[in-house]
Each structure stands twice: as structure tokens, then as C-alpha cells.
Design an enzyme around this catalytic site. Structure first.
Site, PDB file in Angstrom:
ATOM      1  N   SER A 124       0.828  -1.524  -0.116  1.00  7.06           N
ATOM      2  CA  SER A 124      -0.282   0.330  -0.413  1.00  7.06           C
ATOM      3  C   SER A 124       0.820   1.257  -0.178  1.00  7.06           C
ATOM      4  O   SER A 124       1.558   1.056   0.168  1.00  7.06           O
ATOM      5  CB  SER A 124      -1.061  -0.006   0.955  1.00  7.06           C
ATOM      6  N   TYR A 148      -1.507  -0.128  10.980  1.00  8.52           N
ATOM      7  CA  TYR A 148      -1.202  -1.417   9.102  1.00  8.52           C
ATOM      8  C   TYR A 148      -0.405  -1.190   8.045  1.00  8.52           C
ATOM      9  O   TYR A 148       0.178  -1.904   7.815  1.00  8.52           O
ATOM     10  CB  TYR A 148      -2.570  -0.836   8.948  1.00  8.52           C
ATOM     11  N   LYS A 152       2.521  -3.786   6.104  1.00  6.95           N
ATOM     12  CA  LYS A 152       2.638  -3.870   5.078  1.00  6.95           C
ATOM     13  C   LYS A 152       4.605  -3.524   4.788  1.00  6.95           C
ATOM     14  O   LYS A 152       5.229  -4.338   3.899  1.00  6.95           O
ATOM     15  CB  LYS A 152       2.083  -2.760   4.140  1.00  6.95           C
TER      16      LYS A 152
END
Ligand code: NAD
Ligand code: UFG
Length: 335
Positions: A124, A148, A152
Site C-alpha cells: 500500500s 497497518y 505492510k
């Protein structure tokens, strides 16, 4: 190729599986349905007029996932499975580290055990954190600002180390910007559970009457009209990017991180106008305080995707609005 798709029943996964079936790849989807339903894949099969093998399980369940590897003998894995809500990740960081990081470790362990040497991973743009310059290219420093985003970033590093240790392997880390839109058929689309976190599904639910108005998080940013600016990418273009990444991985070695965006940006108000034009409906909105953690502008330098994968976004904001509306009006309550 035989492609094992983790999280293939979800929003981006279902559109990608449709694309892969149309390109005559053989697909096994492995998903625990924590944020999706088998109905999406039933519709994908209808649209493609082709079959998909489906196994229900958690990626951290090595026995169940290992059985799928043994049965299907995948040549490549496309790895979507994981949790993705930024706000929730600050409240339940351990869930995010467990599902995203531990899940990816288990997956890589099984890939090694079963001799599968290729992976395309859903990363992302959130790995970049606050942009130091725009457009953001892949060599921009990685400083994610929430759990989050850190999962990643960590998974990217783990995959990079794994790839360096496995001769002949190839890993493609796709850093998506803001995926929106739906398949042109209106049969599959984004079906968030509860109150949508993201702009476009929220606008769509206002348009269809499920919510009274949109809250615009701040109109005092240093952008064209004061509202947040993002690089929105149509999910059909994103699905094509996965096909291009698989094609690339089949004949390449090493590990590459690649931005997937359009290189153009739109503000919240521009997205509202596009949706009003597509739907013929007024989208009532209120300007409220900025959302914690939001940045003013994000836009991709998408040059590497074109150079390496021969992929370029084709669809416009008008296409994103039209297909989202078509999905929402045909499925007002989702699947
Ligand atoms: P989604 O929630 O619709 O799809 C994820 C799928 O994975 C779901 O079907 C879910 O049931 C499954 N899943 C979750 N945890 C699992 C587990 N432990 N084991 C097995 N299956 C599991 O999300 P999406 O929008 O399609 O996103 C797909 C991927 O792309 C995610 O990794 C996400 O982080 C990444 N991504 C999404 C966006 C976005 O805005 N949608 C942006 C950048 C990156
Ligand atoms: N916004 C609103 N109202 C809403 C929702 C969003 O005004 O109800 C605004 C936001 O403030 C922002 C823009 O719309 O300016 C886009 O917000 P989204 O929540 O749709 O998307 P984000 O850019 O915040 O984040 C998304 C995904 C992340 C991913 C990131 C990558 O949610 O997972 O894109 O760039 F990492």
C-alpha cells in the site's frame, strides 16, 4: 499458470480473480471470509464462465493452507489476505501483526516447502507515510504512521529477505494508491461491513439513501479546493496490474516494489461532483474536522509500473463513479 490467491473473495481479490480467469489462468482461492462472502466468487465464476477452486481457511493455519499447496501445487501466489483498516489497526495492533505479518510468514514458509518461488503481494502507498515530495516514487523513504502501514512495510522487508534467500525466486510488491470502482457488469464491487471507512463507498451509500450525508474531513488543506487530494485507481486497472505482475514474475528474478496509481489526483469535492454526474443524484455533505492521521495530498509516480510491467491505468474518475454507482444501485445492500 496455477495461481493461489489468498483473500481472493474480497474486493480487490474478486476483481483480480475475474481478470485471471479471463486470461485463462487456473485459480485456487484461499480465504477465511472474515471480510467477504463466497457469493462474490459465485458471481465471478458466472461472469468468467469458468471455475475457481475455493478453500476456506485462515492463512495462519499451516495445516489447512499446506493442504491447499499440496493439492494445487501453485506456480505463483497472489497474496491479498489480511486486515486493512487504518483506524482499527491503532486499536488492535496485535491482531494486525498476527494476521498480516504472522500470516505472511506462514505463507512464505509453505511456499518454500512446496517449491513455489513467485509471489505478488498487496502492499500500500501507506508504507510511505507523510510524503516528502510529490509525486511519490518507489525510492521515497518508508515511514508508515500507523500499525497497518507498518505491517505492510515489515511484510515487504520479509518478502525481500525471503526472495534473496531463494534462488530463482521473484517477488512483486504492488503499492496500491486508492482503489475504487467496480466491475462494469455491476455484479461485483466493494461491500464494506458496517460504516465505510473510505470515501467512495461512503458516497455511494449516501447516493443510494443508506446514509443521510457525507462528512468531509477538512476543507482547509493546502490543495486546489481545501479538501484532501488522492490518486484514485480503478479496481479494473488494478486487476490488470496483477495480471501484468504475474506475467512479469513468470520470467523475472528478484524483488521489486512498484507503485500502482494513475499519477493524477482528485480532491474530495471533485469525487463528489463526479459521483453526482454519474448518478444524477445530489450528494449532501457537511464539512467537519480533519480526520486524525490524514495527509493533504498523495499522488503516485507510476512510471516504474509502465517501464517494468508495461502497465498503465486507463480508466478515469468518471469511469470510477459510473461503475461504483452501477454496483451500488444494483446491490443497494451489498452481496
Ligand atoms: P478485503 O477485506 O475486501 O479482502 C481481503 C480478503 O482477505 C477478504 O476476503 C478476507 O475475508 C480475507 N482475509 C482476511 N484475513 C484473512 C486471513 N487471516 N486468512 C485468510 N483470509 C483472510 O480487502 P481489499 O480491499 O480487497 O484489500 C486486499 C489487499 O489489498 C489487502 O491486503 C489490503 O491491505 C491491500 N490494500 C487495499 C487497499 C484498499 O484501499 N482497498 C489499499 C492498499 C492496499
Ligand atoms: N474522506 C472524507 N470523508 C469520508 C472518508 C474519507 O472526507 O467519509 C476523505 C479523507 O479525508 C481523504 C480522502 O477522502 O482526504 C480519501 O480517504 P480514504 O479513507 O478513502 O482513503 P485514504 O487515502 O485515507 O486511505 C486509503 C486506504 C488505505 C491505504 C491508502 C493508500 O484506506 O488503506 O488509501 O493511499 F493505505
Amino acid at each position: 499458470m496455477r495461481v493461489l490467491v489468498t483473500g481472493g473473495a474480497g474486493y480487490i481479490g474478486s476483481h483480480t480473480v475475474l481478470q485471471l480467469l479471463r486470461e485463462r489462468h487456473e485459480v485456487l482461492v484461499y480465504d477465511n471470509f472474515s471480510n467477504s462472502a463466497p457469493e462474490s466468487l459465485r458471481r465471478v465464476k458466472q461472469l468468467a464462465n469458468a471455475d475457481v477452486a475455493l478453500r476456506e481457511g485462515d492463512i495462519r493455519d499451516g495445516a489447512a493452507l499446506g493442504a491447499s499447496f499440496a493439492e494445487f501445487q501453485p506456480e505463483i501466489v497472489v497474496h491479498f489476505a489480511g486486515l486493512k483498516a487504518v483506524g482499527e489497526s491503532t486499536e488492535k495492533p496485535l491482531d494486525y501483526y498476527s494476521q498480516n505479518v504472522s500470516g505472511s510468514l506462514e505463507l512464505l514458509r509453505l511456499m518454500t516447502q512446496h517449491g513455489c518461488k513467485r509471489i505478488v503481494f498487496s502492499s500500500s502507498a501507506t508504507v510511505y507515510g507523510d510524503a516528502h515530495y510529490l509525486p511519490i516514487d518507489e525510492s521515497h523513504v518508508l515511514q508508515p504512521t500507523n500499525p497497518y502501514g507498518r505491517t505492510k512495510h515489515f511484510i515487504e522487508e520479509i518478502i525481500r529477505d525471503w526472495s534473496a534467500s531463494v534462488p530463482g525466486s521473484c517477488a512483486v510488491l504492488l503499492r496500491y494508491f486508492n482503489p475504487v470502482g467496480a466491475d462494469a457488469s455491476g455484479r461485483i464491487g466493494e461491500d464494506p461491513m458496517g460504516i465505510p471507512n473510505n470515501l467512495f463507498p461512503y458516497i455511494a451509500q449516501v447516493a443510494v439513501g443508506r446514509r443521510p450525508h457525507l462528512n468531509i474531513f477538512g476543507a482547509d488543506y493546502d490543495t486546489r479546493d481545501g479538501t484532501g487530494e488522492r490518486d484514485y485507481i480503478h479496481v479494473e486497472d488494478l486487476a490488470r496490474a496483477h495480471f501484468a505482475a504475474i506475467t512479469y514474475a513468470a520470467k523475472s528474478h528478484g524483488c521489486e516494489a512498484i507503485n500502482i496509481g494513475t499519477g493524477k489526483s482528485a480532491t474530495v469535492l471533485e469525487m463528489v461532483k463526479a459521483f453526482e454526474a454519474a448518478s444524477g443524484r445530489k450528494i449532501p455533505y457537511q464539512i467537519v474536522d480533519r480526520r486524525a492521521g490524514d495527509v493533504a495530498r498523495m499522488v503516485a509516480d507510476a512510471g516504474k509500473a509502465e517501464a517494468l510491467l508495461g502497465w498503465k491505468a486507463r480508466l478515469t474518475i468518471a469511469d470510477m463513479a459510473a461503475t461504483t454507482w452501477n454496483w451500488q444501485i444494483n446491490n443497494p445492500d451489498g452481496y
